[in-house]
Write a protein that holds these residues in place. Structure first.
Motif, mmCIF file in Angstrom:
data_model
loop_
_atom_site.group_PDB
_atom_site.id
_atom_site.type_symbol
_atom_site.label_atom_id
_atom_site.label_comp_id
_atom_site.label_asym_id
_atom_site.label_seq_id
_atom_site.Cartn_x
_atom_site.Cartn_y
_atom_site.Cartn_z
ATOM 1 N N PHE A 51 0.849 -1.177 0.000
ATOM 2 C CA PHE A 51 0.000 0.000 0.000
ATOM 3 C C PHE A 51 0.888 1.231 0.000
ATOM 4 N N GLU A 52 0.428 2.263 -0.679
ATOM 5 C CA GLU A 52 1.154 3.517 -0.749
ATOM 6 C C GLU A 52 0.213 4.633 -0.324
ATOM 7 N N GLY A 53 0.720 5.553 0.456
ATOM 8 C CA GLY A 53 -0.114 6.652 0.921
ATOM 9 C C GLY A 53 0.548 7.992 0.675
ATOM 10 N N ILE A 71 5.181 10.668 0.877
ATOM 11 C CA ILE A 71 4.655 9.453 0.266
ATOM 12 C C ILE A 71 5.354 8.287 0.959
ATOM 13 N N LEU A 72 4.573 7.420 1.572
ATOM 14 C CA LEU A 72 5.127 6.291 2.316
ATOM 15 C C LEU A 72 4.427 5.008 1.913
ATOM 16 N N THR A 73 5.116 3.897 2.102
ATOM 17 C CA THR A 73 4.550 2.597 1.773
ATOM 18 C C THR A 73 4.513 1.718 3.010
ATOM 19 N N GLY A 74 3.681 0.670 2.952
ATOM 20 C CA GLY A 74 3.579 -0.271 4.055
ATOM 21 C C GLY A 74 2.846 -1.527 3.646
ATOM 22 N N ASP A 75 2.743 -2.445 4.601
ATOM 23 C CA ASP A 75 2.106 -3.735 4.349
ATOM 24 C C ASP A 75 0.585 -3.674 4.389
ATOM 25 N N GLU A 77 -3.067 -0.803 4.965
ATOM 26 C CA GLU A 77 -3.551 0.577 4.981
ATOM 27 C C GLU A 77 -3.282 1.219 6.333
ATOM 28 N N LEU A 78 -3.518 0.481 7.398
ATOM 29 C CA LEU A 78 -3.305 1.003 8.746
ATOM 30 C C LEU A 78 -1.838 1.341 8.977
ATOM 31 N N ASP A 79 -0.946 0.489 8.507
ATOM 32 C CA ASP A 79 0.490 0.717 8.632
ATOM 33 C C ASP A 79 0.898 2.007 7.921
ATOM 34 N N LYS A 83 2.364 5.540 9.677
ATOM 35 C CA LYS A 83 3.640 6.130 9.264
ATOM 36 C C LYS A 83 3.462 7.587 8.851
ATOM 37 N N ILE A 84 2.411 7.861 8.098
ATOM 38 C CA ILE A 84 2.151 9.230 7.647
ATOM 39 C C ILE A 84 1.842 10.129 8.843
ATOM 40 N N LEU A 85 0.987 9.666 9.748
ATOM 41 C CA LEU A 85 0.652 10.476 10.922
ATOM 42 C C LEU A 85 1.881 10.738 11.783
#
Length: 98
Positions: A51-53, A71-75, A77-79, A83-85
């Protein structure tokens, strides 16, 4: 989006400056409303297995460029949202403490 209302409510409780959340233009767009007239806009996309946010800290109800974005990625949506917050709330706290 696989996040439930409980997941999002727990984020509001965990991150002190956040007062509430709302769903934006669609279910992949979440707005976190902060104290002092700020908000964090998060847009989540899924790229294959990751997922990318895109997160943006800005003055409330302002479109376009914000004070900070990432722009951050993770495993999950919650992750990605956590990270963004963490990143944008950290930036905001440092800016306010100047």
């Amino acid at each position: 989006m696989t996040l439930s209302a409980d997941d999002l409510s727990n984020l509001v409780e965990k991150y002190q400056p956040i007062t509430k959340y709302t769903i934006g233009e669609n279910e992949r767009h979440i707005m976190f409303h902060l104290e002092r007239g700020k908000e964090i806009s998060v847009l989540i996309n899924q790229n294959k297995e990751d997922f990318e946010g895109l997160g943006q800290l800005r003055d409330k109800n302002k479109q376009g460029f914000g004070e900070a974005s990432n722009i951050l990625t993770g495993d999950s949506e919650l992750d990605v949202i956590k990270k963004i917050l963490d990143s944008l709330l950290g930036y905001n706290a440092k800016k306010e403490n100047r």
